[in-house]
Design an enzyme around this catalytic site. Structure first.
Site, PDB file in Angstrom:
ATOM      1  N   ASP A 154      63.797 -12.939  29.459  1.00 32.79           N
ATOM      2  CA  ASP A 154      62.446 -13.323  29.074  1.00 32.79           C
ATOM      3  C   ASP A 154      61.435 -12.285  29.547  1.00 32.79           C
ATOM      4  O   ASP A 154      61.691 -11.513  30.467  1.00 32.79           O
ATOM      5  CB  ASP A 154      62.114 -14.688  29.681  1.00 32.79           C
ATOM      6  CG  ASP A 154      61.149 -15.490  28.830  1.00 32.79           C
ATOM      7  OD1 ASP A 154      60.444 -14.877  28.001  1.00 32.79           O
ATOM      8  OD2 ASP A 154      61.093 -16.719  28.986  1.00 32.79           O
ATOM      9  N   GLU A 198      58.694  -7.427  27.728  1.00 30.54           N
ATOM     10  CA  GLU A 198      57.815  -6.462  27.052  1.00 30.54           C
ATOM     11  C   GLU A 198      57.519  -5.179  27.847  1.00 30.54           C
ATOM     12  O   GLU A 198      57.423  -4.128  27.181  1.00 30.54           O
ATOM     13  CB  GLU A 198      56.489  -7.158  26.674  1.00 30.54           C
ATOM     14  CG  GLU A 198      56.630  -8.195  25.599  1.00 30.54           C
ATOM     15  CD  GLU A 198      57.218  -9.511  26.103  1.00 30.54           C
ATOM     16  OE1 GLU A 198      57.737 -10.264  25.283  1.00 30.54           O
ATOM     17  OE2 GLU A 198      57.160  -9.773  27.320  1.00 30.54           O
ATOM     18  N   ASP A 246      56.778 -17.193  21.961  1.00 32.08           N
ATOM     19  CA  ASP A 246      56.161 -18.506  22.164  1.00 32.08           C
ATOM     20  C   ASP A 246      55.224 -18.855  21.017  1.00 32.08           C
ATOM     21  O   ASP A 246      53.997 -18.954  21.174  1.00 32.08           O
ATOM     22  CB  ASP A 246      55.415 -18.520  23.497  1.00 32.08           C
ATOM     23  CG  ASP A 246      56.348 -18.334  24.676  1.00 32.08           C
ATOM     24  OD1 ASP A 246      57.546 -18.634  24.537  1.00 32.08           O
ATOM     25  OD2 ASP A 246      55.882 -17.880  25.739  1.00 32.08           O
TER      26      ASP A 246
END
Length: 956
Positions: A562, A565, A639
């Protein structure tokens, strides 16, 4: 010495030599090399370009490098693995004004003076070309005290040419011609710098900096428009603030505004009036807008909370995103020069920190109408690969030749995944899986999301013993009792002060700016944290050692990576992200930024495979880059919101992601973030919530990975609706159908590795000869047989479906036949999504399963959809290891001859441990005069025992 530091040293040395030797390099202005040609154009015509190098990678792939100094041909970026092949035959010849390089499939011409390049087929037809005038620009830049270049390259487009790929984005745009794509890794936005064209070529842009692609002009603030207040005054819009969104008429403040600048973290607090209650209030922006240009204007919005936009009284935008995770939207509005358009925008921030911007672009100037550009803010040289193919499958195969094959996912990963944000205890996980098994709902993977650690121990990679007293026993029970796999979330994030943080800090493996800023996160009282440097090989190994020791050794089957980035601090500007990272082990953040998720995945994949070489690595990552597929990574769309538009946007997002060359993609079925009205829904809100999840579930069952996830309300089928409810029955139907189709789906996975296939297929891939499919982004092929048509409108009971004209089509549920090349109103009752099967298809169906390895497919029913020749290869292997790379797999070729009305099940090729030596094949024939539903209980016309040797079956 880090790779980019070595590179800087090399560039410095050769650049000084290059200037003195340039005039003497070759009197003709070019040099033939072992793998291509170097041309020395005039810098006066070429945007500061002094050297252009063409390198032959294969017959249909050419690498192009250019530099204001000397090109470094040996430099390979993070994405690429392929080098020039010494076995490729090619020729070079000189013309009066150009050098021509010819391979078996391509003719490439580079201008001697101007350095621009044309790519042609062997017949001399132009496939693609750089713009002839001022198409390449190098502008010197300095980042962190180190020299770099801003790099831009323009390509000429043909009339009617469509552009796809470029990663995964949430703007709902399918064809990116004349649009802008922004490459900055962010939650829900994934940058993949590979564009593909409807003309069957692709361009892989080998750069890792912040980049714009397409129409690369800067979006302007709205104060560059002509603005008029609600009273007609020139120069601004009128903003009306109310502190109770239920009563917008109670205005507490009225202001003149000519900019809406709430784009990044902290902006709303900085610029909104102190008297405005952002958590409960509402703002109306009213007035008129005008422009001195005629044509399509682009309006780009960044938004969180609720936003609606009306132009001339027409509602054109109605969106919601959670306040902490803004989305983007683009409106293309035709405007006439000098005409005023009534404008109104309503914004309900819906949170304590929220986001809203509105920017615009005037219509493309005539000289730019047929241009596609890449514009990167930092790099040491221009570097791209031109890839050609007879079709888009060949173009994507070229991309994977350059960036690596996609390993076959473990067979269990193609079953159903259940997740939520989040299971708080080990007991909850076991109770959930037990209920699935008791209710007969097929399931293969249960997922544990974040925060399984103690509150102040993020980065420890340790379970909180109070909530997970014996995680090893929990995982063993999942495996041994419930036959369920277990995936867990791991973040590259460390809280200051924990032992793991200290070890990484002492080793120089952390980005320290967020620590220096004393920036706290949103957990509890807030904790200071940072991320590790994934560009450092030793740090990657240490990160794996940490997660394996504390988690992986307990029997974890797959890794959820997760915030990759890296999301050190959410919703910051690109400049802030670069500042947070500063210098990586591979160089300055400005030049390496977008590659972080690629290197992060590399660390887990390489080390996991080395630790357990007989177990397929499976990664789920929130971000990726070109090449992520070679690390066993499935990317999911982040999300996203639980709204109908967001469901529709995922169709386009998944298709363009697949067209970017990465075959495995997933989304949160049902959306992640939920409006408050759904949290304890009743009445109509509950009806809509159930229907939204049902429609999304129908769509998700035909994605590469079938995965349910989201915030409360809980997303298990039985928590969405009770047994017997249409929502429950529909979701259960598609779950079971997915498992019946496993022989088909797993064969697609085999083809994805061996043939560089793409399972989720935009219609342009299979029906490019049909001009009507160029802009269809809301239906797609799942494999070569199934036309999938998600329903994304509340209460819709039919939807428009275009049946491509190069084939006939059968309704899956009834077997009714339709001619191709027509638009139809397809029935879409609550429980069913329209699915059609292409005439000339062989669709294999396996046994009813509760999990993928419950029993072997000893009986396979072949549904043969007549009307055209058909082929299918049934692929099988051991399902969970890499022995297929060593030849341990089998293929059964199956061919239907439409003229002879015969089916041939061919000789089996290959073998593997545990392979069925004998199985039954049943055949169900479907033709236009004899409708036949795709029904597991259908009576077969023929049943044959197959022992690996050819069988001929004649239509009765």
């Amino acid at each position: 010495m880090p790779r980019l530091f070595r590179y800087y040293l090399w560039v410095g040395l050769v650049f000084s030599l290059h200037l003195s030797t340039f005039a003497h390099a070759n009197d003709k202005g070019f040099i033939k090399t072992a793998d291509g040609v170097i041309v020395y154009p005039s810098a006066n015509y070429t945007g500061n370009t002094r050297e252009v190098r063409l390198q032959v990678i294969s017959d249909d792939i050419i690498r192009v490098m250019a530099s204001p100094g000397k090109v470094v041909p040996g430099l390979l970026g993070f994405m690429t693995v392929a080098r020039a092949a010494s076995t490729v035959d090619w020729e070079m010849e000189e013309e009066s004004d150009a050098i021509v390089l010819t391979t078996a499939k391509l003719v490439v011409k580079v201008s001697k003076d101007k350095g621009f390049i044309q790519f042609m087929d062997r017949q001399g037809n132009i496939i693609a070309a750089e713009q002839k005038v001022n198409s390449r620009v190098f502008k010197p830049e300095v980042y962190g005290g180190q020299p770099s270049w801003k790099i831009k390259q323009d390509f000429a487009l043909s009339p009617g040419e469509a552009i796809y790929g470029l990663g995964q984005h949430q703007d709902g745009i399918f064809n990116y011609r004349d649009q802008q794509v922004f490459f900055f890794q962010n939650n829900t936005e994934v940058a993949i710098p590979f564009m593909v064209s409807s003309k069957h070529y692709g361009i892989l842009w080998d750069n890792y900096s912040i980049t714009k692609a397409g129409d690369t002009r800067e979006y302007q603030a709205i104060n560059a428009l002509q603005l008029y207040s609600s009273r007609g005054e020139n120069g601004w819009l009128t903003a009306k603030y109310a502190n109770d969104k239920r009563h917008p008429e109670n205005i507490i403040l009225e202001q003149a505004v000519s900019n809406i600048p709430f784009e990044f973290l902290g902006d709303s607090k900085k610029y909104l009036p102190e008297t405005f209650d952002i958590a409960n209030g509402l703002i109306n922006y009213e007035g008129e807008i005008a422009s001195e240009f005629s044509g399509d204007h682009k309006f780009k919005f960044t938004y969180a909370g609720y936003v609606k936009v009306w132009i001339d009284g027409e509602l054109l935008l109605d969106r919601w995103r959670q306040a902490w995770n803004p989305g983007t939207a683009v409106l293309n509005i035709p405007m006439e020069k000098g005409r005023k358009y009534k404008f109104r925008m309503e914004w309900i921030p819906d949170g304590g920190e929220s986001y809203l911007t509105m920017k615009w672009l005037n219509p493309l100037p005539g000289k730019n109408e047929n241009t596609f550009s890449f514009d990167s803010e930092a790099g040491q040289q221009l570097d791209y690969y031109f890839v050609y193919g007879r079709n888009l499958d060949e173009v994507i195969a070229g991309y994977r030749k350059l960036t690596g094959k996609a390993p076959i996912v473990p067979r269990w990963a193609l079953g159903k995944w259940q997740s939520r944000e989040r299971y708080k205890t080990g007991a909850e996980i076991l109770e959930t899986v037990q209920k699935f098994r008791e209710k007969g709902i097929p399931l293969d993977n249960i997922v544990l999301d974040w925060s399984y650690w103690k509150e102040d121990q993020w980065g420890s990679q340790e379970f909180d013993a109070e909530r997970f007293p014996d995680p090893g026993a929990m995982i063993r029970k999942l495996h041994d009792v419930y036959h369920t796999h277990f995936m867990i979330s791991v973040w590259p994030k460390f809280y200051e002060g924990i032992p793991a943080y200290q070890k990484f800090a002492d080793s120089g493996w952390l980005y320290k700016r967020n620590i220096a800023d004393r920036q706290r996160d949103w957990i509890g009282k807030g904790y200071v944290s940072t991320f590790y440097d994934a560009f450092n090989k030793d740090a990657r190994k240490a990160f794996w050692d940490l997660v394996y020791k504390n988690i992986g050794s307990l029997g974890v089957d797959a890794w959820w990576m997760d915030a990759s980035e890296p999301d050190i601090l959410s919703n910051v500007s690109p400049g802030k992200r670069k500042e947070q990272i500063g210098l990586t082990a591979a160089g300055i953040a400005a030049e390496t930024l977008n590659a972080y998720p690629l290197e992060n995945a590399k660390g887990i994949y390489d080390n996991a495979r080395a630790t357990h070489p007989d177990q397929r690595v499976f990664l789920l990552t929130r971000s990726g880059y070109g090449g992520s597929q070679r690390y066993g990574a499935t990317i999911w769309s982040g999300d996203i919101a639980s709204r109908w538009f967001d469901m529709k946007a995922q169709i386009v997002a998944g298709l363009n992601f697949s067209l970017s060359g990465l075959p495995y993609w997933s989304m949160d079925i049902g959306g992640f973030s939920v409006e408050k009205r759904y949290e304890h829904a009743k009445g109509e809100d509950l009806n809509e919530w159930r229907e939204l999840n049902t429609r999304w579930y129908q769509f998700g069952a035909f994605c590469p990975v079938f995965r349910v996830h989201g915030q409360f309300p809980y997303r298990e089928i039985y928590n969405i609706a009770p047994d017997g409810h249409p929502a429950y029955e529909s979701m259960l139907y598609y779950d079971r159908l997915r498992y019946r189709l496993l022989p088909y789906i797993y064969s697609l996975a085999g083809s994805t590795y061996f043939d560089d296939y793409t399972p989720m297929r935009a219609l342009i891939m299979d029906f490019g000869a049909d001009e009507k499919v160029k802009n269809i982004g809301d239906e797609y092929m799942f494999g070569n047989s199934l036309l999938i048509n998600p329903v994304y409108t509340y209460k819709a009971r039919e939807r428009d479906v275009y049946l491509p004209g190069t084939a006939g089509w059968y309704d899956l549920y009834s077997g009714k036949y339709y001619e191709g090349g027509q638009q139809i109103k397809a029935a879409a009752p609550y429980e069913r999504m329209p699915i059609f099967v292409k005439a000339g298809s062989i669709l294999p169906m396996g046994p009813d399963l509760q999990y993928t390895d419950e029993k072997p497919a000893d009986t396979v029913t072949l549904f043969v959809y007549m009307g055209a020749d058909a082929d299918f290869v049934l692929y099988e292997d051991e399902g969970s290891n890499y022995n297929y790379e060593k030849g341990a797999y089998s293929e059964v070729p199956i061919h239907y001859d439409a003229g002879k009305r015969s089916l041939v099940i061919g000789d089996r090729k290959g073998s593997f441990k545990g392979m069925l030596k004998k199985r039954q094949f049943k055949v169900v024939w479907v033709n236009s005069s004899k409708p036949q539903a795709f029904d597991p209980s259908a009576t077969a016309a023929t049943t044959k025992i197959y022992r690996g040797k050819k069988i001929l079956i004649q239509y009765p």
